[in-house]
Design a protein around this motif. Structure first.
Motif, PDB file in Angstrom:
ATOM      1  N   ASN A 168       6.026   4.609  12.281  1.00  0.00           N
ATOM      2  CA  ASN A 168       6.785   5.851  12.347  1.00  0.00           C
ATOM      3  C   ASN A 168       7.026   6.323  10.919  1.00  0.00           C
ATOM      4  O   ASN A 168       7.453   5.523  10.072  1.00  0.00           O
ATOM      5  CB  ASN A 168       8.110   5.649  13.081  1.00  0.00           C
ATOM      6  CG  ASN A 168       8.731   6.974  13.500  1.00  0.00           C
ATOM      7  OD1 ASN A 168       8.043   8.006  13.568  1.00  0.00           O
ATOM      8  ND2 ASN A 168      10.018   6.970  13.783  1.00  0.00           N
ATOM      9  N   HIS A 169       6.680   7.569  10.641  1.00  0.00           N
ATOM     10  CA  HIS A 169       6.844   8.142   9.300  1.00  0.00           C
ATOM     11  C   HIS A 169       6.132   7.313   8.227  1.00  0.00           C
ATOM     12  O   HIS A 169       6.649   7.109   7.131  1.00  0.00           O
ATOM     13  CB  HIS A 169       8.325   8.285   8.945  1.00  0.00           C
ATOM     14  CG  HIS A 169       9.106   9.117   9.909  1.00  0.00           C
ATOM     15  ND1 HIS A 169       8.811  10.450  10.155  1.00  0.00           N
ATOM     16  CD2 HIS A 169      10.158   8.802  10.715  1.00  0.00           C
ATOM     17  CE1 HIS A 169       9.658  10.924  11.055  1.00  0.00           C
ATOM     18  NE2 HIS A 169      10.476   9.946  11.421  1.00  0.00           N
ATOM     19  N   LEU A 208      -6.307   4.774  -2.542  1.00  0.00           N
ATOM     20  CA  LEU A 208      -4.885   4.396  -2.548  1.00  0.00           C
ATOM     21  C   LEU A 208      -4.179   4.956  -3.771  1.00  0.00           C
ATOM     22  O   LEU A 208      -4.777   5.097  -4.840  1.00  0.00           O
ATOM     23  CB  LEU A 208      -4.757   2.873  -2.540  1.00  0.00           C
ATOM     24  CG  LEU A 208      -5.380   2.105  -1.367  1.00  0.00           C
ATOM     25  CD1 LEU A 208      -5.192   0.608  -1.581  1.00  0.00           C
ATOM     26  CD2 LEU A 208      -4.769   2.530  -0.050  1.00  0.00           C
ATOM     27  N   LYS A 209      -2.902   5.234  -3.603  1.00  0.00           N
ATOM     28  CA  LYS A 209      -2.064   5.618  -4.741  1.00  0.00           C
ATOM     29  C   LYS A 209      -1.386   4.392  -5.347  1.00  0.00           C
ATOM     30  O   LYS A 209      -0.898   4.432  -6.476  1.00  0.00           O
ATOM     31  CB  LYS A 209      -0.999   6.624  -4.304  1.00  0.00           C
ATOM     32  CG  LYS A 209      -1.562   7.862  -3.623  1.00  0.00           C
ATOM     33  CD  LYS A 209      -2.563   8.601  -4.501  1.00  0.00           C
ATOM     34  CE  LYS A 209      -3.107   9.817  -3.774  1.00  0.00           C
ATOM     35  NZ  LYS A 209      -4.156  10.508  -4.563  1.00  0.00           N
ATOM     36  N   GLY A 210      -1.365   3.317  -4.577  1.00  0.00           N
ATOM     37  CA  GLY A 210      -0.776   2.083  -5.069  1.00  0.00           C
ATOM     38  C   GLY A 210      -1.041   0.952  -4.105  1.00  0.00           C
ATOM     39  O   GLY A 210      -1.300   1.170  -2.917  1.00  0.00           O
ATOM     40  N   VAL A 243       0.838  -1.203   0.000  1.00  0.00           N
ATOM     41  CA  VAL A 243       0.000   0.000   0.000  1.00  0.00           C
ATOM     42  C   VAL A 243       0.872   1.252   0.000  1.00  0.00           C
ATOM     43  O   VAL A 243       1.810   1.375   0.804  1.00  0.00           O
ATOM     44  CB  VAL A 243      -0.944   0.009   1.211  1.00  0.00           C
ATOM     45  CG1 VAL A 243      -1.621   1.369   1.366  1.00  0.00           C
ATOM     46  CG2 VAL A 243      -1.985  -1.084   1.073  1.00  0.00           C
ATOM     47  N   THR A 244       0.583   2.164  -0.912  1.00  0.00           N
ATOM     48  CA  THR A 244       1.255   3.463  -1.001  1.00  0.00           C
ATOM     49  C   THR A 244       0.199   4.553  -0.992  1.00  0.00           C
ATOM     50  O   THR A 244      -0.823   4.430  -1.659  1.00  0.00           O
ATOM     51  CB  THR A 244       2.100   3.556  -2.279  1.00  0.00           C
ATOM     52  OG1 THR A 244       3.088   2.521  -2.262  1.00  0.00           O
ATOM     53  CG2 THR A 244       2.786   4.915  -2.384  1.00  0.00           C
ATOM     54  N   THR A 258       4.156  14.903  -3.632  1.00  0.00           N
ATOM     55  CA  THR A 258       4.844  14.983  -2.351  1.00  0.00           C
ATOM     56  C   THR A 258       5.329  13.579  -1.979  1.00  0.00           C
ATOM     57  O   THR A 258       4.861  12.575  -2.528  1.00  0.00           O
ATOM     58  CB  THR A 258       3.918  15.513  -1.238  1.00  0.00           C
ATOM     59  OG1 THR A 258       2.773  14.660  -1.126  1.00  0.00           O
ATOM     60  CG2 THR A 258       3.474  16.932  -1.522  1.00  0.00           C
ATOM     61  N   THR A 259       6.239  13.530  -1.040  1.00  0.00           N
ATOM     62  CA  THR A 259       6.750  12.235  -0.592  1.00  0.00           C
ATOM     63  C   THR A 259       5.613  11.423   0.032  1.00  0.00           C
ATOM     64  O   THR A 259       4.869  11.945   0.882  1.00  0.00           O
ATOM     65  CB  THR A 259       7.867  12.440   0.450  1.00  0.00           C
ATOM     66  OG1 THR A 259       8.888  13.264  -0.120  1.00  0.00           O
ATOM     67  CG2 THR A 259       8.457  11.104   0.873  1.00  0.00           C
ATOM     68  N   PRO A 260       5.421  10.168  -0.354  1.00  0.00           N
ATOM     69  CA  PRO A 260       4.317   9.357   0.191  1.00  0.00           C
ATOM     70  C   PRO A 260       4.390   9.258   1.707  1.00  0.00           C
ATOM     71  O   PRO A 260       5.469   9.073   2.283  1.00  0.00           O
ATOM     72  CB  PRO A 260       4.518   7.990  -0.474  1.00  0.00           C
ATOM     73  CG  PRO A 260       5.278   8.275  -1.715  1.00  0.00           C
ATOM     74  CD  PRO A 260       6.171   9.430  -1.392  1.00  0.00           C
TER      75      PRO A 260
END
Length: 627
Positions: A594-595, A438-440, A390-391, A398-400
């Protein structure tokens, strides 16, 4: 939804179109909100009006006829005056058989009465039709907005302030309503009046018409000079008014904090300072714009003098009748009024088209991804949930926030999601419920991709209890029953007992019939949370989502709720977002984020043995307690 970025949309200052005065141009200095695409918005707004084109045509015809009847009246009154004047002069001169033709005068009076009555009837008809048409158009606009808001993704509400969206749905629609109901017919009337007056003045005397029109450039020049000077003060007034409203709202909503820190005097001083600025700006704006009326009156009086002098000379030379002079003076007196009205209405229409453009911007917002043609419906859902590569990112380019996430949740497992603020915990919930796309990668339930299910079916599998409680204005019974349609009284009470809410509900004066006020402020935050938990218990979902569900209750109540939750979660897949790690030690699987990435996963004991991020987080909480 702490993981989502938010952008606050700028507030929109309203525009007061001012008022119409005889010969004046009140409100000409007001700042006008202009549309970016005037013609395009007009065409689109016309599409809402096209189903009622016959009614609007009747309004146009009624307005034209009503105005024409009013325009003819001064000419007829002038004719009656001429008959009376000529008959009286003839009698004074002793002309044989001279008399006043009262029959002709009475005939004119009868025609005038008929014209006034017809004009009033036609005005009533046009207003009656236009009110009906306007309300139907506004009804269609509100319907489209309401339907649109049910189809837009959650990201719209996250990226735009709720006040801005509400303003588009209410204030902007009301602006269109008032303009169509009043200004549209007035615009038609003003244009017809202006053209009709010029034609009538020309038929009486082209020379006098020229003398009247000579004053027009002076009026325009004077109005432009005053309007340009008052414009900056009106802009300042609108800006300061918004500042004052913001201060009042902030102080009202946070009045408890203001009192707790003893900042009442500071708040009052700040209010007085803003109010003082608003007073001076408003005084100057109104005073300068108010000079337009006496200036127009002065220029109008110059026109009267010219007409009277030139007309008097023409009457003495027999070039014009005295009744025509009186009629002309009436026309010249009315000449400036439609010009001022058209100028004011032009400003109002500019603001209205800008309001319509804001509405159409909302209606043009991207909608949720359309459902596929053949959606799948899962039966006897077990609760097997899988995240596969999942992305996701809230904003393009922007950074995922989440990248290549893989999670395997077996049916009936309790999954706890922990991590610092902004790690992506709530984002997982949003993706599970398909609040965002979802983007991916894929998310599946019982091996069925959630994108292959209808949103209503998918969301029906989940029960949610969030940290931010939401209760609507209704009885406690109705709020609990919101969890399941058609719930019986026994089921509602059983759910309340399971959530340990029944006791405090029965202590209220009206029990389950207690009506919650705005924002349910007649209950404590903990009590409101208990009601939302009872609602989730009543819904009896397949999969549970608990986002800090017990964060707002006391420790003793929390223990009781945890027991109720344990019974509720038995045999169900549950996702628990928690900051207090002591509440999720018994979870079957703990995901440490985290992140936007799952950096550790396992049971409580397994994670402690790893001496990693979770262990540090857990030990730090207990270290703080020890201190």
């Amino acid at each position: 939804m702490s993981d989502k970025p938010k952008e606050k949309a700028p507030s929109q200052a309203g525009v007061n179109p001012g008022h119409f005065g005889r010969g004046g141009m009140g409100g000409m200095g007001m700042p006008v909100q202009k549309a970016k695409d005037f013609k395009g918005t007009i065409r689109r707004l016309s599409s809402y009006m096209s189903p009622f084109r016959i009614s609007i045509l009747l309004v146009f015809i009624s307005a034209v006829l009503s105005t024409l009847f009013s325009i003819i009246s001064p000419k007829l009154m002038g004719n009656a005056t001429t008959i009376l004047y000529e008959g009286s002069i003839a009698k004074l001169k002793g002309v044989a058989g001279a008399k006043i033709d009262f029959d002709a005068i009475f005939q004119i009076v009868f025609i005038l009465s008929a014209l006034y009555i017809l004009s009033a009837i036609l005005t009533f008809i046009q207003q009656w039709i236009m009110v009906g048409v306007t309300q139907k158009i506004v009804f269609n606009l509100r319907r489209d907005i309401s339907e649109k808001l049910t189809r837009v993704p959650l990201s719209l509400f996250d990226s735009r302030s709720h006040g801005d969206t509400m303003s588009r749905a209410t204030n902007d629609v009301d602006t269109i309503s008032s303009t169509m109901q009043q200004s549209l017919t007035q615009l038609i009337t003003s244009i017809v009046t202006l053209v009709g007056i010029i034609i009538m003045m020309l038929t009486i005397s082209p020379l006098l018409t020229l003398a009247t029109i000579v004053t027009l450039p002076l009026s325009i020049l004077g109005t432009k000079m005053i309007a340009s000077r008052s414009q900056k003060f009106f802009k300042g007034q609108q800006k300061t008014l918004g500042e004052l409203n913001g201060h009042v709202e902030e102080m009202y909503t946070g009045h408890t904090i203001v009192k707790a820190f003893g900042r009442e005097h500071k708040s009052v001083e700040q209010f007085n300072e803003i109010n003082e600025r608003l007073y001076h700006l408003g005084w100057r704006a109104q005073f300068i714009s108010g000079m337009i009326f006496p200036l127009m009156s002065f220029i109008g009086n110059i026109g009267y003098v010219l007409v009277s002098v030139i007309g008097g000379i023409m009457v003495t030379n027999g070039a014009i009748k005295i009744g025509d002079i009186l009629a002309f003076i009436q026309y010249s007196g009315q000449f400036g009024m439609p010009i001022a009205q058209v100028a004011n209405i032009a400003n109002v229409i500019q603001s209205t088209i800008a309001a319509a453009e804001r509405i159409f911007e909302l209606l043009d917002e991207p909608e949720e991804v359309q459902e596929i043609t053949h959606v799948k419906t899962t039966q006897n859902v077990q609760g097997h949930v899988q995240f596969k590569q999942v992305t996701f990112t809230y904003k393009e380019d922007t950074t995922p926030l989440i990248q290549d996430m893989n999670i395997q949740v077996e049916p009936g497992q309790t999954v706890a999601i922990v991590g610092p603020t902004g790690a992506g915990k709530t984002t997982i919930v949003n993706l599970l419920m398909r609040f965002y796309e979802l983007k991916g990668g894929t998310i599946s339930i019982d091996a069925v991709d959630t994108r292959e299910m209808s949103r209503s079916h998918l969301r029906g599998l989940f029960g949610m209890v969030l940290q931010d409680t939401w209760l609507f204005n209704g009885t406690i019974r109705e709020n609990i029953a919101y969890g399941r349609h058609g719930a019986t009284e026994d089921e509602i009470v059983s759910a309340a007992r399971a959530a340990y809410a029944d006791h405090f509900i029965r202590t209220l004066p009206e029990g389950y019939d207690t009506k919650l006020n705005e924002e349910a402020s007649n209950l404590s935050h903990g009590q409101k949370q208990l009601l939302t938990i009872a609602r989730a218990i009543l819904a009896d979902p397949t999969i549970l989502i608990l986002d800090e569900a017990t964060s707002s209750v006391d420790t003793r109540t929390e223990v009781s709720i945890q027991k109720a939750m344990s019974n509720l979660m038995e045999g169900r897949t549950s996702f628990v977002i928690a900051h207090r790690l002591s509440t999720i030690r018994d979870a079957d699987l703990i995901l440490v984020m985290n992140h936007g990435t799952v950096i550790e996963q396992g049971t409580h004991e397994q994670l402690l043995e790893q001496h990693g991020f979770y262990a540090d987080l857990y030990n730090s909480q207990f270290a703080q307690k020890a201190i």
